[in-house]
Design an enzyme around this catalytic site. Structure first.
Site, PDB file in Angstrom:
ATOM      1  CB  CYS A  79      -0.958   0.069   1.047  1.00  0.00           C
ATOM      2  SG  CYS A  79      -2.337   1.106   0.956  1.00  0.00           S
ATOM      3  CG  HIS A 183      -4.721  -3.078   1.946  1.00  0.00           C
ATOM      4  ND1 HIS A 183      -3.931  -2.447   3.137  1.00  0.00           N
ATOM      5  CD2 HIS A 183      -5.083  -1.838   1.621  1.00  0.00           C
ATOM      6  CE1 HIS A 183      -3.853  -1.101   3.222  1.00  0.00           C
ATOM      7  NE2 HIS A 183      -4.876  -0.716   2.231  1.00  0.00           N
ATOM      8  CD  GLU A 185      -3.230  -5.571   4.840  1.00  0.00           C
ATOM      9  OE1 GLU A 185      -2.970  -4.487   5.228  1.00  0.00           O
ATOM     10  OE2 GLU A 185      -2.610  -6.017   3.861  1.00  0.00           O
TER      11      GLU A 185
END
Length: 203
Positions: A79, A183, A185
């Site tokens: 990011c 992202h 995650e």
């Protein structure tokens, strides 16, 4: 072992949990000496380009990351962490780490109906063969939340794009330097696949 640069800018707990979920080891560190010696670094980040660079420099972590790269470390920016790999960020008119010959610019829509920030799930198209984005079995989709994008001097540094009011660079690769705008995650199985591949990437 993946060392996550802990400088108070980014959702590092979620990244660490996801890395451990895929069977790799993660450690958080804000210590310049530890970071300089790390063979595999993950640079997270959310928020302002200029603020993040100010924090890295105030803690001498920019120098530590540079030393790790000079020692042959594999680096992944996530990011804002990807944007910090560039030489300059328009937000705050700030100098970046300079690992990628690129500038980070605000997304300015060319037509009505294009939303900024770009938020949500997007299909990602690889522009060359890297472990960052794969489409050998199916198209991969990742979660995004950003208002700025990287513009590279050399198209060879671009690893993947999305179609958001034209092609936007969302992954870069230059030697052992890598970055993704999305992202992992928050990207479920595709994010897990990417982080697993990162844990195995050659240093």
């Amino acid at each position: 072992m993946i060392t996550i640069v802990d400088y108070g800018v980014g959702n590092i707990a979620s990244l660490a949990n996801m890395i451990e979920h895929v069977g790799a080891e993660a450690r958080l560190s804000g210590d310049p000496e530890t970071i300089a010696r790390a063979p595999r670094l993950l640079l997270p980040g959310v928020g302002s380009f200029a603020h993040a660079m100010d924090v890295l420099r105030s803690r001498e972590l920019d120098t530590a990351i540079g030393a790790a790269v000079a020692n042959g470390a594999t680096l992944l920016g996530v990011c804002l962490g990807m944007q910090l790999l560039a030489r300059h960020g328009e937000e705050g008119n700030a100098r970046g780490l300079g690992f990628i010959n690129a500038d980070v610019r605000r997304i300015i829509p060319s037509r009505s109906g294009v939303k900024v920030p770009n938020m949500g799930w997007r299909e990602v198209a690889p522009t060359r063969d890297t472990w960052l984005v794969r489409n050998d079995r199916e198209i991969e989709r990742f979660y995004f939340a950003h208002s700025y994008h990287m513009v590279c001097d050399d198209p060879a540094d671009v690893a993947a794009t999305i179609d958001h009011d034209g092609a936007k660079t969302v992954a870069v690769a230059h030697g052992r330097i890598h970055g993704v705008q999305f992202h992992p995650e928050k990207s479920h199985r595709f994010g897990m696949r990417l982080l697993a591949d990162f844990s195995r990437a050659a240093t």
